[in-house]
Scaffold this motif. Structure first.
Motif, PDB file in Angstrom:
ATOM      1  N   UNK A  70     -12.775  28.366 -23.580  1.00 25.54           N
ATOM      2  CA  UNK A  70     -13.760  29.487 -23.289  1.00 25.54           C
ATOM      3  C   UNK A  70     -12.990  30.612 -22.300  1.00 25.54           C
ATOM      4  N   UNK A  71     -12.190  30.032 -21.673  1.00 25.73           N
ATOM      5  CA  UNK A  71     -11.214  30.943 -20.711  1.00 25.73           C
ATOM      6  C   UNK A  71     -10.518  31.953 -21.454  1.00 25.73           C
ATOM      7  N   UNK A  72     -10.214  31.748 -22.754  1.00 26.98           N
ATOM      8  CA  UNK A  72      -9.416  32.649 -23.408  1.00 26.98           C
ATOM      9  C   UNK A  72     -10.192  33.249 -24.693  1.00 26.98           C
ATOM     10  N   UNK A  73      -9.868  34.358 -25.040  1.00 34.73           N
ATOM     11  CA  UNK A  73     -10.308  35.068 -26.332  1.00 34.73           C
ATOM     12  C   UNK A  73      -9.763  34.427 -27.540  1.00 34.73           C
ATOM     13  N   UNK A  74     -10.257  34.323 -28.709  1.00 36.30           N
ATOM     14  CA  UNK A  74      -9.641  33.759 -29.951  1.00 36.30           C
ATOM     15  C   UNK A  74      -8.194  34.275 -30.177  1.00 36.30           C
ATOM     16  N   UNK A  75      -8.109  35.531 -30.115  1.00 35.63           N
ATOM     17  CA  UNK A  75      -6.718  36.103 -30.448  1.00 35.63           C
ATOM     18  C   UNK A  75      -5.645  35.491 -29.343  1.00 35.63           C
TER      19      UNK A  75
END
Length: 395
Positions: A70-75
């Motif tokens: 959740x800390x990161x964007x999918x990209x």
């Protein structure tokens, strides 16, 4: 899911060349940190964020299991896995740990008592660990320290100034930090060693080998009497990117940065930029206006508010410490450390509001307001409709 042994047994086996026994939890954490060092390039903020949130073991397990972040964007996650996973190799990690043990290089992590906490000011860009050759405990003694950096192709003038400044500072107990390169770096390290002081060399490649090779003896001398540090594992080669990222460590580890000589686009200006971004005091040594190797230092003074450095006393003032003249004459009206911090946050050319000065100095605005009033009474600063600035000598 990618199979990779992160068990305590695998960790202990990989760490065994160091000859130190760790409990299972610590062994796994240290091994996972060493694995991360193989996967990422210095300053990787994506790795920094997930490791900061989960710890090195849980973060690595989630990456290998194709878990959610959740800390990161999918990209960000897709791009990161493309960068990291091709480098995954238990053999490479074991090789770097064995090389470290053979060369007397210690893996220092954030949980270790010798960890220099000032590096944490880099946030997500902070190093995951340090590979240290020499006295790791010296990294806890850098409250009074200055990075002395500058051109590799230094002039005779720059070499002389670097040696004079570093020797006097080191002899008075102020640690000298630099990058081990030719030119200003080497002059600063040698002078500090000759003065019997502490010096720290931060390398862009592995701490097990000197770069440049011509400084092998110097780096060995620094390791014997001070400390050699890298954030990349043993065996790693220096690259242009790693040199630039190494500069952020030089700036963060030191209490202040002084650029002795620099061309208009010198890498030393990169170190100065990191120091400014971290709100570390910044100084620059002036030179001849016709000298290309002083164009960068003049630029720092003119455009970036760097303090003009002409002596070791100027650097002590930059650090908020009394100079030798001040110490010899305590009744001569020398400014207090807080007043020095306020002045360091000001410029003779740029008007700044009291709030901005307080932010740069790292002090409360109401305290800074009172100090500005006292400095104005002494004629050291002047106020105007646009704020405050240092008084110009001679009016």
């Amino acid at each position: 899911m990618i199979a990779f042994d992160l068990s305590a047994g695998a960790a202990q086996q990989a760490l065994s060349p160091a000859g130190i026994e760790f409990d299972a939890q610590e062994a796994r954490a240290r091994y996972a940190t060493a694995v991360w060092c193989q996967l990422i390039e210095p300053g990787d903020s994506v790795a920094g964020r997930i490791i900061g949130a989960r710890g090195p073991v849980a973060a690595l397990e989630a990456v290998l299991a194709d878990g959610e972040f959740p800390e990161l964007t999918p990209k960000e996650l897709v791009d990161a896995r493309k960068r990291w996973l091709p480098r995954l190799s238990a053999g490479a990690v074991a090789g770097s740990l064995a090389a470290a043990a053979a060369r007397g290089v210690t893996l220092l992590t954030r949980g270790d008592p010798d960890w220099p906490t000032q590096l944490d000011d880099l946030g997500a860009h902070a190093p995951l660990c340090l590979w240290v050759r020499g006295d790791a405990s010296a990294l806890r003694r850098l409250e009074a320290s200055v990075a002395v950096v500058g051109a590799r192709a230094a002039s005779h003038y720059g070499d002389h100034v670097a040696r004079e400044l570093a020797a006097e500072l080191a002899a008075s107990g102020i640690a000298v930090v630099s990058g081990g390169a030719y030119g200003i770096d080497g002059a600063a390290h040698r002078a500090a060693l000759r003065a019997g002081g502490l010096t720290v060399a931060l390398l862009a490649g592995g701490a097990d080998r000197a770069y440049p090779a011509g400084h092998t003896q110097l780096i060995d001398d620094v390791a014997r009497r001070g400390v050699v540090v890298s954030e990349v594992p043993c065996g790693a080669a220096p690259t242009k990117w790693r040199f630039l990222q190494r500069n952020r460590l030089i700036a963060a580890l030191s209490a202040a940065t002084v650029v002795v000589e620099a061309g208009w686009r010198s890498g030393s200006l990169n170190t100065a930029g990191h120091a400014a971004a971290l709100s570390r005091p910044l100084g620059a040594v002036p030179g001849q206006i016709t000298s290309a190797t002083s164009a960068g230092t003049h630029r720092l003074i003119r455009e970036y508010g760097a303090q003009c450095i002409t002596s070791a006393d100027d650097i002590r003032e930059l650090l908020g410490m009394p100079g030798e003249t001040d110490a010899a004459a305590p009744g001569d009206g020398a400014y207090t450390g807080d007043a020095t911090r306020v002045k360091d946050a000001m410029s003779t050319r740029v008007w700044r509001g009291a709030t901005e000065i307080a932010r740069r100095a790292g002090m409360a605005a109401d305290v800074v307001g009172g100090i500005l009033g006292l400095l104005a009474l002494d004629g050291a600063v002047e106020s105007g409709i646009e704020g405050w600035r240092l008084a110009r000598i001679g009016g």
